[in-house]
Write a protein that holds these residues in place. Structure first.
Motif, PDB file in Angstrom:
ATOM      1  N   GLN A  71      10.155  64.338  65.482  1.00 39.53           N
ATOM      2  CA  GLN A  71      11.195  64.994  65.788  1.00 39.53           C
ATOM      3  C   GLN A  71      12.189  63.820  67.152  1.00 39.53           C
ATOM      4  O   GLN A  71      12.693  63.707  66.306  1.00 39.53           O
ATOM      5  N   ALA A  72      11.240  64.291  67.469  1.00 42.12           N
ATOM      6  CA  ALA A  72      11.131  63.535  68.479  1.00 42.12           C
ATOM      7  C   ALA A  72      11.867  62.087  68.311  1.00 42.12           C
ATOM      8  O   ALA A  72      12.605  61.271  68.984  1.00 42.12           O
ATOM      9  N   GLY A  73      10.473  61.423  67.601  1.00 44.62           N
ATOM     10  CA  GLY A  73      10.809  59.688  67.315  1.00 44.62           C
ATOM     11  C   GLY A  73      11.710  59.888  66.244  1.00 44.62           C
ATOM     12  O   GLY A  73      12.670  58.897  66.884  1.00 44.62           O
ATOM     13  N   ASP A  74      12.166  61.095  65.539  1.00 51.15           N
ATOM     14  CA  ASP A  74      13.519  60.469  65.040  1.00 51.15           C
ATOM     15  C   ASP A  74      14.128  60.852  65.236  1.00 51.15           C
ATOM     16  O   ASP A  74      15.522  59.953  65.197  1.00 51.15           O
ATOM     17  N   LEU A  75      14.908  61.023  66.185  1.00 46.67           N
ATOM     18  CA  LEU A  75      15.433  61.568  66.978  1.00 46.67           C
ATOM     19  C   LEU A  75      15.898  59.889  68.680  1.00 46.67           C
ATOM     20  O   LEU A  75      17.462  59.547  68.888  1.00 46.67           O
ATOM     21  N   ALA A  76      14.786  59.376  68.514  1.00 49.93           N
ATOM     22  CA  ALA A  76      15.153  58.442  69.288  1.00 49.93           C
ATOM     23  C   ALA A  76      15.666  57.129  69.597  1.00 49.93           C
ATOM     24  O   ALA A  76      16.475  56.606  70.569  1.00 49.93           O
ATOM     25  N   GLY A  77      16.511  56.650  67.774  1.00 51.37           N
ATOM     26  CA  GLY A  77      17.135  55.403  67.852  1.00 51.37           C
ATOM     27  C   GLY A  77      19.129  56.422  68.342  1.00 51.37           C
ATOM     28  O   GLY A  77      18.746  54.977  67.194  1.00 51.37           O
ATOM     29  N   ALA A  78      18.790  57.766  67.949  1.00 53.48           N
ATOM     30  CA  ALA A  78      20.110  58.009  68.016  1.00 53.48           C
ATOM     31  C   ALA A  78      21.417  57.149  68.801  1.00 53.48           C
ATOM     32  O   ALA A  78      20.555  57.384  69.858  1.00 53.48           O
ATOM     33  N   ALA A  79      22.378  57.167  68.005  1.00 51.33           N
ATOM     34  CA  ALA A  79      22.822  56.267  69.315  1.00 51.33           C
ATOM     35  C   ALA A  79      24.142  57.315  70.030  1.00 51.33           C
ATOM     36  O   ALA A  79      23.834  56.903  71.534  1.00 51.33           O
ATOM     37  N   ASP A  80      23.917  58.440  70.320  1.00 47.20           N
ATOM     38  CA  ASP A  80      24.144  59.599  71.329  1.00 47.20           C
ATOM     39  C   ASP A  80      23.014  60.077  72.091  1.00 47.20           C
ATOM     40  O   ASP A  80      22.325  60.919  71.140  1.00 47.20           O
ATOM     41  N   THR A  81      22.203  59.793  72.989  1.00 47.66           N
ATOM     42  CA  THR A  81      21.689  59.680  73.455  1.00 47.66           C
ATOM     43  C   THR A  81      21.210  61.038  74.738  1.00 47.66           C
ATOM     44  O   THR A  81      20.390  61.862  73.754  1.00 47.66           O
ATOM     45  N   ARG A  82      22.068  62.150  74.931  1.00 44.02           N
ATOM     46  CA  ARG A  82      22.684  62.857  75.080  1.00 44.02           C
ATOM     47  C   ARG A  82      22.614  64.063  74.114  1.00 44.02           C
ATOM     48  O   ARG A  82      21.532  65.075  74.093  1.00 44.02           O
ATOM     49  N   THR A  83      22.913  63.708  72.492  1.00 43.81           N
ATOM     50  CA  THR A  83      22.898  64.596  71.657  1.00 43.81           C
ATOM     51  C   THR A  83      21.630  64.753  71.269  1.00 43.81           C
ATOM     52  O   THR A  83      20.724  65.637  70.842  1.00 43.81           O
ATOM     53  N   ALA A  84      20.773  63.654  71.061  1.00 43.43           N
ATOM     54  CA  ALA A  84      19.661  63.676  71.264  1.00 43.43           C
ATOM     55  C   ALA A  84      18.782  64.340  71.391  1.00 43.43           C
ATOM     56  O   ALA A  84      18.117  65.447  71.380  1.00 43.43           O
ATOM     57  N   LEU A  85      18.459  64.073  73.049  1.00 47.50           N
ATOM     58  CA  LEU A  85      17.957  65.308  74.052  1.00 47.50           C
ATOM     59  C   LEU A  85      18.571  66.520  73.931  1.00 47.50           C
ATOM     60  O   LEU A  85      17.411  67.671  73.490  1.00 47.50           O
ATOM     61  N   VAL A  86      19.472  66.805  73.492  1.00 51.01           N
ATOM     62  CA  VAL A  86      20.176  68.588  73.042  1.00 51.01           C
ATOM     63  C   VAL A  86      19.243  68.605  72.276  1.00 51.01           C
ATOM     64  O   VAL A  86      18.911  69.887  72.455  1.00 51.01           O
ATOM     65  N   THR A  87      19.619  67.713  71.250  1.00 49.71           N
ATOM     66  CA  THR A  87      18.924  68.558  69.476  1.00 49.71           C
ATOM     67  C   THR A  87      17.343  68.853  69.820  1.00 49.71           C
ATOM     68  O   THR A  87      16.845  70.197  69.412  1.00 49.71           O
ATOM     69  N   ALA A 124       0.858  67.884  76.823  1.00 49.01           N
ATOM     70  CA  ALA A 124       1.238  66.362  77.009  1.00 49.01           C
ATOM     71  C   ALA A 124       1.761  65.651  75.946  1.00 49.01           C
ATOM     72  O   ALA A 124       2.423  64.851  76.477  1.00 49.01           O
ATOM     73  N   LYS A 125       1.687  66.479  74.779  1.00 47.48           N
ATOM     74  CA  LYS A 125       2.062  64.805  73.460  1.00 47.48           C
ATOM     75  C   LYS A 125       3.770  65.770  73.353  1.00 47.48           C
ATOM     76  O   LYS A 125       4.603  65.120  72.836  1.00 47.48           O
ATOM     77  N   LEU A 126       4.299  66.533  73.969  1.00 42.27           N
ATOM     78  CA  LEU A 126       5.419  66.720  74.041  1.00 42.27           C
ATOM     79  C   LEU A 126       6.067  65.962  74.846  1.00 42.27           C
ATOM     80  O   LEU A 126       7.305  65.091  74.352  1.00 42.27           O
ATOM     81  N   SER A 127       5.545  65.801  75.634  1.00 41.88           N
ATOM     82  CA  SER A 127       6.194  65.187  76.768  1.00 41.88           C
ATOM     83  C   SER A 127       6.206  63.319  76.689  1.00 41.88           C
ATOM     84  O   SER A 127       7.004  62.524  76.807  1.00 41.88           O
ATOM     85  N   GLU A 128       5.200  62.727  76.084  1.00 45.01           N
ATOM     86  CA  GLU A 128       4.549  61.730  75.503  1.00 45.01           C
ATOM     87  C   GLU A 128       6.273  61.193  74.453  1.00 45.01           C
ATOM     88  O   GLU A 128       6.585  60.510  74.242  1.00 45.01           O
ATOM     89  N   ALA A 129       6.315  62.161  73.544  1.00 42.94           N
ATOM     90  CA  ALA A 129       7.260  61.701  72.913  1.00 42.94           C
ATOM     91  C   ALA A 129       8.496  62.518  72.540  1.00 42.94           C
ATOM     92  O   ALA A 129       9.224  61.548  71.994  1.00 42.94           O
ATOM     93  N   ALA A 130       8.895  62.995  73.843  1.00 38.50           N
ATOM     94  CA  ALA A 130       9.800  63.295  74.753  1.00 38.50           C
ATOM     95  C   ALA A 130      10.446  61.909  75.390  1.00 38.50           C
ATOM     96  O   ALA A 130      11.889  61.799  75.829  1.00 38.50           O
ATOM     97  N   ASP A 131       9.839  61.657  75.906  1.00 45.64           N
ATOM     98  CA  ASP A 131      10.188  60.239  77.076  1.00 45.64           C
ATOM     99  C   ASP A 131      11.040  59.603  76.196  1.00 45.64           C
ATOM    100  O   ASP A 131      11.544  59.437  77.637  1.00 45.64           O
ATOM    101  N   PRO A 132      10.894  59.382  75.723  1.00 46.08           N
ATOM    102  CA  PRO A 132      11.458  57.972  75.858  1.00 46.08           C
ATOM    103  C   PRO A 132      13.758  58.457  74.656  1.00 46.08           C
ATOM    104  O   PRO A 132      14.524  57.850  75.318  1.00 46.08           O
ATOM    105  N   LEU A 133      13.600  59.812  74.364  1.00 51.35           N
ATOM    106  CA  LEU A 133      14.995  60.604  74.606  1.00 51.35           C
ATOM    107  C   LEU A 133      15.368  60.632  75.663  1.00 51.35           C
ATOM    108  O   LEU A 133      16.429  60.330  75.958  1.00 51.35           O
TER     109      LEU A 133
END
Length: 188
Positions: A71-87, A124-133
């Motif tokens: 899900q973090a990977g899917d959200l990484a390209g979202a235009a609204d970066t705040r909404t992607a991270l909060v989601t 560690a997996k969660l951190s790696e996946a969500a860091d781009p967000l």
């Protein structure tokens, strides 16, 4: 590496199935001895397959952690970066509130600061996946600089731990997450 024997694979699957039930009922402190008894194996067999409580918990939560990472990977390209991270933080909070023991496992990752032996694979997996967000949200100015994924995972774990005895833990955790997000990422 030799293929695992059929009986060893069956034991592993049975131990994991029982562990999922026990962790759901008793959280991260589920009795390893009870898991062994219910699975019909000795405690040494449990430890052979899962050398530590952390390894067992990581196996119990593996599939959902992978889903959160995707899900973090899917959200990484979202235009609204705040909404992607909060989601994504909302999804993490929702799962942690519904999965007995996950918040404890994630919280322990935040205090285990003694090297690679203490690294929590889930965290560690969660951190790696969500860091781009997070990086994109900071770059866009929608999250306060200096906030780390470790901070956010610890925040979610803390919220879930303090709300677990509420009348509606998931709703209370979501409410508190909203308050925290307003502090780290005020709407522009």
């Amino acid at each position: 590496m030799a293929a695992q024997r059929a009986d060893a694979r069956r034991n592993h699957a049975r131990i994991l199935a029982v562990a999922r039930v026990e962790v759901a009922a008793h959280g991260a402190e589920a009795s390893l001895e009870q898991i062994a008894r219910t699975a019909g194996v000795g405690s040494a067999t449990v430890r052979r397959h899962f050398p530590s409580r952390r390894a067992l918990l990581e196996a119990v939560f593996h599939d959902r952690i992978e889903t959160l990472c995707a899900q973090a990977g899917d959200l990484a390209g979202a235009a609204d970066t705040r909404t992607a991270l909060v989601t994504w933080l909302g999804a993490l909070t929702e799962y942690a509130a519904s999965a007995q023991g996950l918040a404890t496992a994630l919280a322990e990752a935040g205090v285990a600061d003694a090297g690679p032996a203490h690294v929590n694979a889930c965290s560690a997996k969660l951190s790696e996946a969500a860091d781009p967000l997070l990086r994109r949200a900071v770059h866009a100015g929608s999250v306060t600089p200096g906030v780390t994924i470790a901070d956010l995972v610890a925040l979610v774990a803390g919220i879930v731990l303090v709300t677990q005895d509420s009348a509606d833990p998931a709703a209370e955790a979501d409410r508190l997450l909203g308050l925290a997000v307003a502090g780290i990422s005020p709407r522009q």
